[in-house]
Design a protein around this motif. Structure first.
Motif, PDB file in Angstrom:
ATOM      1  N   THR A   5      62.210  72.367  15.516  1.00  0.00           N
ATOM      2  CA  THR A   5      61.640  73.062  16.671  1.00  0.00           C
ATOM      3  C   THR A   5      62.569  72.962  17.876  1.00  0.00           C
ATOM      4  OG1 THR A   5      59.436  72.510  15.855  1.00  0.00           O
ATOM      5  CG2 THR A   5      59.612  73.237  18.143  1.00  0.00           C
ATOM      6  N   ILE A   6      63.107  71.785  18.121  1.00  0.00           N
ATOM      7  CA  ILE A   6      64.044  71.599  19.229  1.00  0.00           C
ATOM      8  C   ILE A   6      65.291  72.450  19.008  1.00  0.00           C
ATOM      9  CG2 ILE A   6      65.546  69.928  20.382  1.00  0.00           C
ATOM     10  CD1 ILE A   6      63.353  67.831  19.841  1.00  0.00           C
ATOM     11  N   GLY A   7      65.759  72.514  17.779  1.00  0.00           N
ATOM     12  CA  GLY A   7      66.926  73.334  17.459  1.00  0.00           C
ATOM     13  C   GLY A   7      66.680  74.805  17.714  1.00  0.00           C
ATOM     14  N   ILE A   8      65.507  75.304  17.322  1.00  0.00           N
ATOM     15  CA  ILE A   8      65.173  76.711  17.552  1.00  0.00           C
ATOM     16  C   ILE A   8      65.091  77.005  19.037  1.00  0.00           C
ATOM     17  CG2 ILE A   8      63.342  78.430  17.259  1.00  0.00           C
ATOM     18  CD1 ILE A   8      62.807  77.135  14.500  1.00  0.00           C
ATOM     19  N   VAL A   9      64.473  76.121  19.806  1.00  0.00           N
ATOM     20  CA  VAL A   9      64.374  76.311  21.256  1.00  0.00           C
ATOM     21  C   VAL A   9      65.762  76.309  21.894  1.00  0.00           C
ATOM     22  CG1 VAL A   9      63.539  75.244  23.391  1.00  0.00           C
ATOM     23  CG2 VAL A   9      62.030  75.411  21.414  1.00  0.00           C
ATOM     24  N   MET A  10      66.639  75.415  21.427  1.00  0.00           N
ATOM     25  CA  MET A  10      68.001  75.362  21.969  1.00  0.00           C
ATOM     26  C   MET A  10      68.763  76.645  21.674  1.00  0.00           C
ATOM     27  SD  MET A  10      69.190  71.429  21.264  1.00  0.00           S
ATOM     28  CE  MET A  10      70.885  71.756  21.668  1.00  0.00           C
ATOM     29  N   VAL A  11      68.586  77.209  20.482  1.00  0.00           N
ATOM     30  CA  VAL A  11      69.265  78.461  20.142  1.00  0.00           C
ATOM     31  C   VAL A  11      68.764  79.593  21.027  1.00  0.00           C
ATOM     32  CG1 VAL A  11      69.528  80.213  18.346  1.00  0.00           C
ATOM     33  CG2 VAL A  11      69.815  77.818  17.780  1.00  0.00           C
ATOM     34  N   ILE A  12      67.457  79.678  21.229  1.00  0.00           N
ATOM     35  CA  ILE A  12      66.894  80.743  22.069  1.00  0.00           C
ATOM     36  C   ILE A  12      67.383  80.618  23.500  1.00  0.00           C
ATOM     37  CG2 ILE A  12      64.737  81.620  23.052  1.00  0.00           C
ATOM     38  CD1 ILE A  12      63.410  80.906  20.345  1.00  0.00           C
ATOM     39  N   ILE A  13      67.344  79.422  24.073  1.00  0.00           N
ATOM     40  CA  ILE A  13      67.817  79.221  25.447  1.00  0.00           C
ATOM     41  C   ILE A  13      69.311  79.501  25.544  1.00  0.00           C
ATOM     42  CG2 ILE A  13      68.170  77.486  27.257  1.00  0.00           C
ATOM     43  CD1 ILE A  13      65.506  76.251  26.388  1.00  0.00           C
ATOM     44  N   GLY A  14      70.086  79.100  24.538  1.00  0.00           N
ATOM     45  CA  GLY A  14      71.522  79.348  24.537  1.00  0.00           C
ATOM     46  C   GLY A  14      71.851  80.827  24.533  1.00  0.00           C
ATOM     47  N   VAL A  15      71.135  81.610  23.722  1.00  0.00           N
ATOM     48  CA  VAL A  15      71.374  83.059  23.681  1.00  0.00           C
ATOM     49  C   VAL A  15      71.005  83.701  25.012  1.00  0.00           C
ATOM     50  CG1 VAL A  15      70.601  85.203  22.600  1.00  0.00           C
ATOM     51  CG2 VAL A  15      71.158  83.241  21.183  1.00  0.00           C
ATOM     52  N   ILE A  16      69.897  83.275  25.594  1.00  0.00           N
ATOM     53  CA  ILE A  16      69.498  83.819  26.902  1.00  0.00           C
ATOM     54  C   ILE A  16      70.543  83.475  27.959  1.00  0.00           C
ATOM     55  CG2 ILE A  16      67.803  83.607  28.767  1.00  0.00           C
ATOM     56  CD1 ILE A  16      65.662  83.324  26.561  1.00  0.00           C
ATOM     57  N   MET A  17      71.072  82.247  27.922  1.00  0.00           N
ATOM     58  CA  MET A  17      72.082  81.852  28.908  1.00  0.00           C
ATOM     59  C   MET A  17      73.401  82.592  28.703  1.00  0.00           C
ATOM     60  SD  MET A  17      71.393  77.799  29.415  1.00  0.00           S
ATOM     61  CE  MET A  17      72.483  77.627  30.806  1.00  0.00           C
ATOM     62  N   MET A  18      73.702  83.007  27.471  1.00  0.00           N
ATOM     63  CA  MET A  18      74.905  83.810  27.247  1.00  0.00           C
ATOM     64  C   MET A  18      74.725  85.227  27.776  1.00  0.00           C
ATOM     65  SD  MET A  18      76.472  82.753  23.551  1.00  0.00           S
ATOM     66  CE  MET A  18      74.954  82.671  22.618  1.00  0.00           C
ATOM     67  N   LEU A  19      73.513  85.758  27.661  1.00  0.00           N
ATOM     68  CA  LEU A  19      73.260  87.124  28.105  1.00  0.00           C
ATOM     69  C   LEU A  19      73.128  87.227  29.625  1.00  0.00           C
ATOM     70  CD1 LEU A  19      70.706  88.273  25.385  1.00  0.00           C
ATOM     71  CD2 LEU A  19      73.140  88.836  25.540  1.00  0.00           C
ATOM     72  N   TYR A  20      72.461  86.269  30.239  1.00  0.00           N
ATOM     73  CA  TYR A  20      72.260  86.277  31.680  1.00  0.00           C
ATOM     74  C   TYR A  20      73.021  85.098  32.282  1.00  0.00           C
ATOM     75  CZ  TYR A  20      68.491  89.434  30.492  1.00  0.00           C
ATOM     76  OH  TYR A  20      67.769  90.480  29.998  1.00  0.00           O
ATOM     77  N   ASN A  21      74.093  85.402  33.014  1.00  0.00           N
ATOM     78  CA  ASN A  21      74.962  84.353  33.551  1.00  0.00           C
ATOM     79  C   ASN A  21      74.494  83.790  34.882  1.00  0.00           C
ATOM     80  OD1 ASN A  21      76.622  84.671  31.363  1.00  0.00           O
ATOM     81  ND2 ASN A  21      77.943  86.125  32.397  1.00  0.00           N
ATOM     82  N   SER A  22      73.506  84.423  35.490  1.00  0.00           N
ATOM     83  CA  SER A  22      73.045  83.927  36.781  1.00  0.00           C
ATOM     84  C   SER A  22      71.679  84.517  37.102  1.00  0.00           C
ATOM     85  CB  SER A  22      74.027  84.308  37.887  1.00  0.00           C
ATOM     86  OG  SER A  22      74.052  85.713  38.044  1.00  0.00           O
TER      87      SER A  22
END
Length: 73
Positions: A5-22
Motif C-alpha cells: 500500500t505504501i509503495g502504491i501511494v509513493m508511485v501515485i505521488i511520484g507521478v503527480i510530482m513529475m507532472l506538476y512541478n509547482s
C-alpha cells in the motif's frame, strides 16, 4: 499488505510530482487600514520542486511493491 500500500501511494505521488512541478497559493495582506478605508494586497507564494523528486518517489514505490512480492515467494 502494508508495504504494498505504501509503495502504491509513493508511485501515485511520484507521478503527480513529475507532472506538476509547482503550485501556488495566495494570501491577502492588509496594507492600509484607515477607518472605513482598507487596502489589501494579494501575495503569491509559489512552491516549486524538481521532477527528480517525483522520479525518486515513483522508483522507491516500485521497489517496495516488487520487494514485497519477492518476500511472499
Amino acid at each position: 499488505m502494508q508495504t504494498r500500500t505504501i509503495g502504491i501511494v509513493m508511485v501515485i505521488i511520484g507521478v503527480i510530482m513529475m507532472l506538476y512541478n509547482s503550485f501556488n497559493y495566495i494570501t491577502t495582506e492588509k496594507i492600509v487600514d484607515i477607518g472605513p478605508i482598507q487596502i489589501n494586497k494579494e501575495v503569491n507564494h509559489p512552491i516549486v520542486w524538481s521532477p527528480i523528486v517525483g522520479i525518486v518517489l515513483a522508483t522507491g514505490g516500485i521497489v517496495l511493491i516488487l520487494s514485497k512480492n519477492k518476500q511472499l515467494s
